[in-house]
Motif scaffolding. Structure first.
Motif, mmCIF file in Angstrom:
data_model
loop_
_atom_site.group_PDB
_atom_site.id
_atom_site.type_symbol
_atom_site.label_atom_id
_atom_site.label_comp_id
_atom_site.label_asym_id
_atom_site.label_seq_id
_atom_site.Cartn_x
_atom_site.Cartn_y
_atom_site.Cartn_z
ATOM 1 N N SER A 67 24.085 26.145 28.876
ATOM 2 C CA SER A 67 23.658 26.781 30.131
ATOM 3 C C SER A 67 23.374 28.264 29.924
ATOM 4 O O SER A 67 22.462 28.829 30.536
ATOM 5 N N LEU A 68 24.133 28.908 29.057
ATOM 6 C CA LEU A 68 23.930 30.331 28.791
ATOM 7 C C LEU A 68 22.556 30.606 28.194
ATOM 8 O O LEU A 68 21.986 31.683 28.401
ATOM 9 N N SER A 69 22.009 29.632 27.467
ATOM 10 C CA SER A 69 20.695 29.845 26.853
ATOM 11 C C SER A 69 19.609 30.014 27.914
ATOM 12 O O SER A 69 18.553 30.597 27.650
ATOM 13 N N ALA A 70 19.874 29.528 29.136
ATOM 14 C CA ALA A 70 18.898 29.676 30.220
ATOM 15 C C ALA A 70 18.808 31.113 30.708
ATOM 16 O O ALA A 70 17.841 31.495 31.381
ATOM 17 N N LEU A 71 19.794 31.940 30.381
ATOM 18 C CA LEU A 71 19.802 33.327 30.834
ATOM 19 C C LEU A 71 18.655 34.150 30.262
ATOM 20 O O LEU A 71 18.265 35.165 30.838
ATOM 21 N N GLN A 72 18.118 33.722 29.120
ATOM 22 C CA GLN A 72 17.021 34.478 28.517
ATOM 23 C C GLN A 72 15.822 34.568 29.465
ATOM 24 O O GLN A 72 15.050 35.526 29.406
ATOM 25 N N LYS A 73 15.684 33.595 30.359
ATOM 26 C CA LYS A 73 14.539 33.554 31.256
ATOM 27 C C LYS A 73 14.639 34.568 32.384
ATOM 28 O O LYS A 73 13.666 34.824 33.088
ATOM 29 N N LEU A 74 15.824 35.159 32.565
ATOM 30 C CA LEU A 74 15.996 36.134 33.633
ATOM 31 C C LEU A 74 15.224 37.422 33.385
ATOM 32 O O LEU A 74 14.928 38.157 34.308
ATOM 33 N N GLU A 75 14.903 37.697 32.135
ATOM 34 C CA GLU A 75 14.209 38.935 31.829
ATOM 35 C C GLU A 75 12.757 38.923 32.278
ATOM 36 O O GLU A 75 12.129 39.949 32.438
ATOM 37 N N GLY A 76 12.190 37.728 32.450
ATOM 38 C CA GLY A 76 10.822 37.641 32.918
ATOM 39 C C GLY A 76 9.821 37.573 31.787
ATOM 40 O O GLY A 76 10.086 37.932 30.648
ATOM 41 N N ALA A 77 8.642 37.087 32.086
ATOM 42 C CA ALA A 77 7.593 36.929 31.084
ATOM 43 C C ALA A 77 7.169 38.267 30.515
ATOM 44 O O ALA A 77 7.054 39.259 31.221
ATOM 45 N N GLY A 78 6.936 38.284 29.221
ATOM 46 C CA GLY A 78 6.458 39.496 28.574
ATOM 47 C C GLY A 78 7.533 40.489 28.229
ATOM 48 O O GLY A 78 7.270 41.543 27.681
ATOM 49 N N SER A 79 8.779 40.169 28.547
ATOM 50 C CA SER A 79 9.861 41.104 28.261
ATOM 51 C C SER A 79 10.324 40.946 26.829
ATOM 52 O O SER A 79 10.056 39.942 26.188
ATOM 53 N N PRO A 80 11.018 41.938 26.297
ATOM 54 C CA PRO A 80 11.525 41.816 24.933
ATOM 55 C C PRO A 80 12.477 40.639 24.803
ATOM 56 O O PRO A 80 13.126 40.251 25.764
ATOM 57 N N ALA A 81 12.564 40.085 23.618
ATOM 58 C CA ALA A 81 13.474 38.969 23.372
ATOM 59 C C ALA A 81 14.908 39.419 23.619
ATOM 60 O O ALA A 81 15.289 40.522 23.271
ATOM 61 N N THR A 82 15.680 38.571 24.232
ATOM 62 C CA THR A 82 17.084 38.896 24.501
ATOM 63 C C THR A 82 17.973 38.138 23.531
ATOM 64 O O THR A 82 17.538 37.187 22.895
ATOM 65 N N PRO A 83 19.228 38.530 23.421
ATOM 66 C CA PRO A 83 20.144 37.798 22.549
ATOM 67 C C PRO A 83 20.253 36.320 22.903
ATOM 68 O O PRO A 83 20.569 35.505 22.060
ATOM 69 N N PHE A 84 19.981 35.978 24.175
ATOM 70 C CA PHE A 84 20.095 34.586 24.581
ATOM 71 C C PHE A 84 18.940 33.750 24.041
ATOM 72 O O PHE A 84 18.976 32.537 24.081
ATOM 73 N N GLY A 85 17.897 34.400 23.554
ATOM 74 C CA GLY A 85 16.740 33.672 23.075
ATOM 75 C C GLY A 85 16.829 33.284 21.622
ATOM 76 O O GLY A 85 15.894 32.715 21.081
ATOM 77 N N ASN A 86 17.927 33.563 20.957
ATOM 78 C CA ASN A 86 18.006 33.275 19.524
ATOM 79 C C ASN A 86 18.491 31.871 19.223
ATOM 80 O O ASN A 86 18.673 31.514 18.069
ATOM 81 N N GLY A 87 18.724 31.063 20.252
ATOM 82 C CA GLY A 87 19.088 29.682 20.016
ATOM 83 C C GLY A 87 20.557 29.366 20.205
ATOM 84 O O GLY A 87 20.956 28.215 20.081
ATOM 85 N N LEU A 88 21.385 30.349 20.491
ATOM 86 C CA LEU A 88 22.808 30.086 20.662
ATOM 87 C C LEU A 88 23.032 29.109 21.805
ATOM 88 O O LEU A 88 22.645 29.360 22.933
ATOM 89 N N GLY A 89 23.642 27.969 21.491
ATOM 90 C CA GLY A 89 23.968 26.989 22.510
ATOM 91 C C GLY A 89 22.884 25.976 22.789
ATOM 92 O O GLY A 89 23.137 24.939 23.391
ATOM 93 N N ASN A 90 21.661 26.251 22.362
ATOM 94 C CA ASN A 90 20.561 25.340 22.649
ATOM 95 C C ASN A 90 20.504 24.239 21.593
ATOM 96 O O ASN A 90 19.711 24.280 20.668
ATOM 97 N N ASN A 91 21.390 23.237 21.738
ATOM 98 C CA ASN A 91 21.471 22.180 20.727
ATOM 99 C C ASN A 91 20.815 20.871 21.179
ATOM 100 O O ASN A 91 21.042 19.810 20.595
ATOM 101 N N ASN A 92 20.020 20.959 22.247
ATOM 102 C CA ASN A 92 19.198 19.824 22.684
ATOM 103 C C ASN A 92 20.006 18.558 22.952
ATOM 104 O O ASN A 92 19.652 17.462 22.498
ATOM 105 N N SER A 93 21.095 18.711 23.670
ATOM 106 C CA SER A 93 21.908 17.545 24.024
ATOM 107 C C SER A 93 22.475 17.714 25.426
ATOM 108 O O SER A 93 22.443 18.805 25.996
#
Length: 251
Positions: A131-157
């Motif tokens: 669920s934490l990996s969804a936080l990366q989307k809060l920054e909005g389109a075109g924003s710099p990559a956030t720590p949440f965008g590096n894949g932590l927790g996104n294990n596709n299950s």
């Protein structure tokens, strides 16, 4: 420091180095209890605390002991959340009752982060890191990559828990479509390198003595009411179904 900035900064520390992630659960007789996911990234503070402070600025040099709820954070980011897809909003909603505690101390070389909640039934619980990996989307389109965008927790299950007093089950079902998409992602190898020396530990405390656990690596407390199982973090990320197991209790 604003809540989102603090959370982003804390996650950046956690994802820069090997860390220990511990999934703690305390189940009571009536099935309710407490759940937390604790992240210990103190190894980075021990190895590169001064350099990190220089790179991250004044905030990184402060001793931090902060507690807040995701409900507070979501109030701060409500305008951004309103622009997200219904699916993303639903994922963030799962975090609403969680409390976040962050402790960082440069002198003690300490960095600890915990996400905790109370539950009425274990089937309410889910994969917090996912669920934490969804936080990366809060920054909005075109924003710099956030720590949440590096894949932590996104294990596709999809992770679920069940407990009826006689048996406890932890089960992750892999989403094969998302897994196939991840295989095409060039950042997957980078995430694998980052987490290669990290670990994921499960520590569950039950009200009854455990008769047996389907995972042979499980360690028991002296009273056989607590089990501990340690996995490489790469198992959690790449093969989450390896963390599936059943627990049976003595009558």
């Amino acid at each position: 420091m604003k809540l989102y900035k603090l959370l982003s900064f804390s996650f950046l520390i956690a994802t820069l180095t090997s860390c220990t992630v511990t999934e703690n659960m305390y189940v009571n007789d009536n099935g309710n209890g407490k759940f937390s996911v604790d992240i210990d990234g103190s190894s980075l503070m021990a190895m590169a605390g001064d350099q990190l402070g220089d790179q991250m600025g004044a905030d990184a040099k402060k001793n931090i002991d902060s507690t807040f709820t995701f409900k507070q954070l979501f109030e701060e980011k409500k305008d951004s959340i309103a622009k997200l897809s219904p699916e993303s909003q639903k994922e963030l909603k799962k975090l609403e009752n969680y409390t976040v505690n962050t402790k960082m101390n440069g002198e003690k070389k300490e960095f600890l982060m915990a996400f905790s909640t109370d539950f009425k039934n274990v089937n309410e619980l889910h994969d917090v890191l996912q669920s934490l990996s969804a936080l990366q989307k809060l920054e909005g389109a075109g924003s710099p990559a956030t720590p949440f965008g590096n894949g932590l927790g996104n294990n596709n299950s999809n992770l679920s828990y069940s407990y009826d007093g006689k048996k406890f089950t932890r089960k992750a079902l892999i989403d094969k479509q998302k897994l196939a998409e991840k295989a095409k992602d060039s950042s997957a190898d980078m995430s694998k390198m980052i987490f290669a020396s990290s670990s994921y530990t499960i520590k569950y405390h039950f009200p009854k003595k455990v008769k047996k656990v389907s995972n042979p690596s499980a360690l028991f407390s002296e009273d056989r009411k607590t089990i501990t199982i340690q996995y490489p973090f790469t198992d959690y990320m790449e093969n989450p179904d390896k963390l599936n197991f059943d627990v049976e209790f003595e009558k």
